[in-house]
Design an enzyme around this catalytic site. Structure first.
Site, PDB file in Angstrom:
ATOM      1  N   CYS A  43       0.818  -1.210   0.000  1.00 21.03           N
ATOM      2  CA  CYS A  43       0.000   0.000   0.000  1.00 21.03           C
ATOM      3  C   CYS A  43       0.853   1.261   0.000  1.00 21.03           C
ATOM      4  O   CYS A  43       0.667   2.157  -0.817  1.00 21.03           O
ATOM      5  CB  CYS A  43      -0.940   0.000   1.196  1.00 21.03           C
ATOM      6  N   CYS A  48      -1.462   1.603  -3.120  1.00 16.15           N
ATOM      7  CA  CYS A  48      -2.519   2.605  -2.945  1.00 16.15           C
ATOM      8  C   CYS A  48      -2.011   4.036  -2.857  1.00 16.15           C
ATOM      9  O   CYS A  48      -2.525   4.933  -3.527  1.00 16.15           O
ATOM     10  CB  CYS A  48      -3.326   2.325  -1.675  1.00 16.15           C
ATOM     11  N   LYS A  51      -0.022   5.393  -6.033  1.00 13.00           N
ATOM     12  CA  LYS A  51      -0.982   5.391  -7.144  1.00 13.00           C
ATOM     13  C   LYS A  51      -1.983   6.527  -6.987  1.00 13.00           C
ATOM     14  O   LYS A  51      -2.316   7.213  -7.967  1.00 13.00           O
ATOM     15  CB  LYS A  51      -1.691   4.040  -7.208  1.00 13.00           C
ATOM     16  N   TYR A 178      -9.277  -3.481 -11.146  1.00 13.30           N
ATOM     17  CA  TYR A 178      -9.179  -2.092 -10.701  1.00 13.30           C
ATOM     18  C   TYR A 178      -7.806  -1.486 -10.983  1.00 13.30           C
ATOM     19  O   TYR A 178      -7.699  -0.309 -11.349  1.00 13.30           O
ATOM     20  CB  TYR A 178      -9.550  -1.972  -9.226  1.00 13.30           C
ATOM     21  N   GLU A 182      -7.360   1.836 -13.299  1.00 10.77           N
ATOM     22  CA  GLU A 182      -6.789   3.036 -12.684  1.00 10.77           C
ATOM     23  C   GLU A 182      -5.593   3.549 -13.469  1.00 10.77           C
ATOM     24  O   GLU A 182      -5.482   4.751 -13.757  1.00 10.77           O
ATOM     25  CB  GLU A 182      -6.416   2.739 -11.227  1.00 10.77           C
ATOM     26  N   HIS A 437     -27.853  21.029  -0.660  1.00 12.55           N
ATOM     27  CA  HIS A 437     -27.911  21.564  -2.019  1.00 12.55           C
ATOM     28  C   HIS A 437     -27.058  22.824  -2.158  1.00 12.55           C
ATOM     29  O   HIS A 437     -27.016  23.641  -1.238  1.00 12.55           O
ATOM     30  CB  HIS A 437     -29.368  21.890  -2.358  1.00 12.55           C
ATOM     31  N   GLU A 442     -26.327  14.973  -2.711  1.00 14.87           N
ATOM     32  CA  GLU A 442     -27.765  15.092  -2.411  1.00 14.87           C
ATOM     33  C   GLU A 442     -28.606  14.133  -3.229  1.00 14.87           C
ATOM     34  O   GLU A 442     -29.727  13.794  -2.860  1.00 14.87           O
ATOM     35  CB  GLU A 442     -28.233  16.516  -2.638  1.00 14.87           C
TER      36      GLU A 442
END
Length: 448
Positions: A43, A48, A51, A178, A182, A437, A442
């Site tokens: 990681c 992670c 990256k 993934y 990515e 908002h 939302e």
């Protein structure tokens, strides 16, 4: 005094191993951790973290272009790969130092050597030193898989991609998971001509179908090329250093860099598991029970080296639970239900809970609510790219059993929403919440 040199010997100083070491030491255990490469594991060192920093860098390509529509007189900007690369690697060095400091502050002995298991309580270091421990924890993670294709040695994996001398003009990325998606987004934004090669016709298997289909549509629109159901025949290296990827069917593809993102396998080779009777499954993953104990009573395993969920936060929880169970007098298991996940593609996607297909198979009757909209920023920027949110609801109980989304900041939004899914809240609970908002989030409380 114990008959052993250590109460706990950890092999592997990645996320799971470091957490287990720190917590066990805090419970009063004498702990040592051996790491043959760098502290921080996949990681921090080659996964992670670096990256995600590349992903931040890649976002500036579109942000600088969009800025002109928002009134900023942005000149044409060039990109320097080496600047980003070196800054990212510098940040990795800094984080490694913090991990080392954490171990030092908890009086964990750090041993920068390869360690192998010699028995239920024995470990041999590369230097020849033999040590004993009441418990051994294996946290060696996983390693990239390289296809058995002639010429595969000319390609690289996610281990090496952070150290490239230059940004490739043309890159072929093999894989549909993934990691592949990515890096496809990253290098496309950096100006590379990207071709994704997948041996099946499906990207991101296991994710919500509507969301992954939307990513494919957007990626094609951006200019990323795809070769589905493609079987690589061989990879040839030309005299000028470029590569030619040949397939069983279809035209070959020329490239400057070939990146394999074809999965990861547990990193157990040569670890000596057989000397202690530690069983592995047919994929080489260490078999463990609910408390991370292997078939050998004194040896445990956490993280990607096991046959559970390969995610950093999961490895951390497993390491913590192990330490609390064995050294803290607080036996506990990790709850693997409702684990949120994300793909930091361009745009990113995220999900938690069951997909529509999974829910229909398990629950029978479900209700689906969606919002397919163009984010406000994209409208003014002149981008046609649309976001998609999807909610899966148990029709019998009204409980929200899945949330899936693709669009700007989807992972950031989903982390909070995952709490609601984990807590078992209903669609009515979402409806009763007043919208914030204007925001993209939302839409979660306005789904129809």
């Amino acid at each position: 005094m114990s008959d052993y040199d250590f109460d706990l010997f950890v092999i592997g100083a990645g996320s799971g191993g470091v957490r287990a070491s720190r917590v066990a030491a805090a419970h009063g255990a004498r702990v040592a951790v051996a790491e043959e490469f760098r502290v921080g594991g996949t990681c921090v060192i080659r996964g992670c973290v670096p990256k995600k920093l590349l992903i931040y860098g890649a976002h500036f390509a579109e942000d600088l272009s969009d800025a002109r529509r928002f009134g900023w007189n942005v000149p044409d900007c060039g990109f320097e790969w080496t600047t980003l690369r070196d800054n990212v690697l510098g940040e990795v060095d800094r984080l490694e130092g913090l991990y080392k400091n954490t171990l030092d502050s908890h009086k964990v002995e750090m041993i920068p050597e390869r360690a192998t298991i010699t028995g239920p309580h024995g470990v041999r270091l590369a230097s020849g030193r033999e040590v004993s421990a009441k418990y051994i924890l294996v946290a060696t993670g996983a390693w990239p898989v390289i296809p058995d294709t002639p010429g595969a040695e000319h390609g690289i994996t996610s281990n090496e991609v952070f150290h490239l001398d230059r940004c490739p003009g043309r890159i072929v990325i093999v894989g549909g998971g993934y990691i592949a998606n990515e890096f496809a987004g990253i290098f496309h934004q950096f100006g590379s001509h990207v071709t994704m090669v997948n041996r099946t016709g499906t990207l991101l298997r296991g994710y919500e179908e509507a969301v992954r289909d939307r990513l494919l549509q957007i990626s094609i629109t951006k200019g990323i090329n795809f070769r589905f159901n493609a079987v690589m025949e061989k990879i040839e290296k030309n005299e000028d250093g470029t590569l030619c990827v040949r397939f069983a069917d279809g035209d070959p593809v020329a490239c400057d860099t070939l990146l394999f993102a074809t999965g990861r396998r547990p990193h157990v080779e040569g670890l000596g598991l057989e000397s202690a009777g530690v069983e592995v499954n047919d994929k080489g993953a260490i078999k463990v029970d609910d408390y991370s104990r292997t078939s050998c009573e004194s040896i445990y395993a956490v993280g990607d080296v096991t046959d559970r969920v390969q995610l950093t936060p999961v490895a951390i929880r497993e390491g913590h639970a192990f330490a609390d169970t064995v050294f803290g007098g607080n036996p506990r298991m990790v709850d693997y239900s409702c684990i949120p996940s994300a793909v930091f593609s361009h745009p990113p996607l995220a999900g938690v809970g069951m997909t529509e297909a999974q829910a229909r198979n398990k629950l029978g009757t479900v209700k689906i609510y969606t919002s397919d909209f163009r984010p406000m920023k994209n409208v003014l920027a002149g981008r046609e790219e649309r976001a998609l949110y999807k909610m899966v609801v148990d029709a019998t109980t009204d409980r929200v059993v899945g949330l899936h989304m693709i669009g700007p900041d989807a992972p950031e939004i989903l982390q909070a929403a995952a709490v609601a899914v984990k807590a078992g809240l209903t669609k009515q609970d979402f409806d009763d919440t007043v919208a914030l908002h204007p925001s993209m989030a939302e839409e979660l409380v306005l789904l129809k």
